[in-house]
Design a protein around this motif. Structure first.
Motif, PDB file in Angstrom:
ATOM      1  N   THR A 108       6.138 -10.361   5.134  1.00  0.00           N
ATOM      2  CA  THR A 108       4.684 -10.348   5.327  1.00  0.00           C
ATOM      3  C   THR A 108       4.003  -9.285   4.468  1.00  0.00           C
ATOM      4  O   THR A 108       2.777  -9.314   4.317  1.00  0.00           O
ATOM      5  CB  THR A 108       4.334 -10.093   6.797  1.00  0.00           C
ATOM      6  N   ARG A 110       2.965  -7.098   1.118  1.00  0.00           N
ATOM      7  CA  ARG A 110       2.633  -7.371  -0.271  1.00  0.00           C
ATOM      8  C   ARG A 110       3.266  -6.294  -1.165  1.00  0.00           C
ATOM      9  O   ARG A 110       3.210  -5.107  -0.849  1.00  0.00           O
ATOM     10  CB  ARG A 110       1.116  -7.360  -0.446  1.00  0.00           C
ATOM     11  N   TRP A 111       3.829  -6.730  -2.284  1.00  0.00           N
ATOM     12  CA  TRP A 111       4.506  -5.823  -3.228  1.00  0.00           C
ATOM     13  C   TRP A 111       3.904  -6.010  -4.612  1.00  0.00           C
ATOM     14  O   TRP A 111       3.863  -7.121  -5.140  1.00  0.00           O
ATOM     15  CB  TRP A 111       5.995  -6.118  -3.240  1.00  0.00           C
ATOM     16  N   ARG A 112       3.426  -4.926  -5.203  1.00  0.00           N
ATOM     17  CA  ARG A 112       2.909  -4.962  -6.572  1.00  0.00           C
ATOM     18  C   ARG A 112       3.563  -3.844  -7.372  1.00  0.00           C
ATOM     19  O   ARG A 112       3.892  -2.801  -6.823  1.00  0.00           O
ATOM     20  CB  ARG A 112       1.393  -4.756  -6.605  1.00  0.00           C
ATOM     21  N   SER A 131       1.623  -3.026   0.676  1.00  0.00           N
ATOM     22  CA  SER A 131       0.402  -3.057   1.488  1.00  0.00           C
ATOM     23  C   SER A 131       0.443  -4.220   2.464  1.00  0.00           C
ATOM     24  O   SER A 131       1.235  -5.151   2.334  1.00  0.00           O
ATOM     25  CB  SER A 131      -0.841  -3.173   0.593  1.00  0.00           C
ATOM     26  N   ASP A 132      -0.455  -4.132   3.438  1.00  0.00           N
ATOM     27  CA  ASP A 132      -0.601  -5.182   4.452  1.00  0.00           C
ATOM     28  C   ASP A 132      -2.072  -5.233   4.830  1.00  0.00           C
ATOM     29  O   ASP A 132      -2.646  -4.229   5.236  1.00  0.00           O
ATOM     30  CB  ASP A 132       0.266  -4.871   5.669  1.00  0.00           C
ATOM     31  N   ARG A 133      -2.686  -6.377   4.656  1.00  0.00           N
ATOM     32  CA  ARG A 133      -4.124  -6.494   4.906  1.00  0.00           C
ATOM     33  C   ARG A 133      -4.448  -6.726   6.381  1.00  0.00           C
ATOM     34  O   ARG A 133      -5.562  -6.462   6.823  1.00  0.00           O
ATOM     35  CB  ARG A 133      -4.698  -7.642   4.086  1.00  0.00           C
ATOM     36  N   ARG A 139      -1.740   1.052   2.785  1.00  0.00           N
ATOM     37  CA  ARG A 139      -0.999   0.965   1.523  1.00  0.00           C
ATOM     38  C   ARG A 139      -0.060   2.152   1.399  1.00  0.00           C
ATOM     39  O   ARG A 139      -0.340   3.242   1.904  1.00  0.00           O
ATOM     40  CB  ARG A 139      -1.959   0.916   0.324  1.00  0.00           C
TER      41      ARG A 139
END
Length: 220
Positions: A108, A110-112, A131-133, A139
């Motif tokens: 679930t 996010r990876w950038r 991060s996770d919205r 973050r």
């Protein structure tokens, strides 16, 4: 400057720009001193045509000795220095280290990678960002280190990055080697306050898709 310009290409471009400034300044200094290209060439010990081609930018990859000698003859001093202007490129070992962390993340999250600092013209970037919205945005920036050569220098570099991009947590990702563990033990109290969580706490939170709640060090 294009945002996708490679580090090596950026270095070559800046070299060309600096060399062009030297040519312009040198030509102005030579004419102001009343020196001919032939006189400069004789003093340097090269041909008249080579000085002319150098000033026109027609000499491909002129040597540093030629440039320094030319400057000295026309009354200039060539100065060179290197200074921090961004992050070094990542090698295969560092990419593998980052991938080991990415594989431990909950799907679930996010990876950038290569996330630039929010300052126009700043060449620095975080190696990665997690991060996770939902439901509460958070973050965590990731800095990967395969080999810690100077613990104090690393601490200063991280502190400067956090000063310029303070929003969120920091995960210092370290390759699990004897040398790195020794370097970590040499870090000061400030680093321990900056990175209070240990590997188990950080990985447990990220594996569950949760906010770690603080910064920390992960050794993998």
């Amino acid at each position: 400057m294009p945002t996708n310009e490679r580090a090596a290409d950026r270095g070559r471009r800046r070299c060309r720009e600096s060399l062009q400034r030297v040519r312009v300044d040198g030509r102005q200094a030579r004419t102001a001193a009343g020196l001919s290209q032939r006189a400069v060439a004789k003093a340097i010990g090269v041909s008249h045509s080579k000085v002319g081609r150098f000033e026109r930018g027609a000499v491909r990859d002129p040597s540093l000795e030629l440039i320094a000698a030319y400057c000295a003859v026309v009354g200039l001093d060539l100065a060179m220095r290197a200074y921090p202007a961004g992050d070094p490129i990542r090698d295969r070992a560092q990419l593998a280290l980052l991938e080991r962390l990415r594989a431990r993340l909950n799907p679930t999250l996010r990876w950038r990678t290569e996330v630039p600092l929010p300052i126009d013209g700043d060449l620095r970037a975080w190696d990665a960002e997690i991060s996770d919205r939902n439901p509460n945005p958070w973050r965590a920036r990731v800095e990967g280190e395969t080999r810690i050569a100077d613990g104090q220098a690393l601490e200063r570099r991280l502190a400067l990055k956090l000063r310029d991009d303070p929003d969120g947590h920091l995960i210092l990702l370290i390759s699990d080697t004897r040398a790195n563990r020794a370097a970590l033990r040499s870090l000061g109290a400030g680093a321990k306050e900056l990175l209070p969580l240990d590997t188990r706490a950080v990985l447990a939170a990220l594996g569950n898709g949760k906010d770690p709640g603080a910064s920390g060090i992960v050794i993998m």
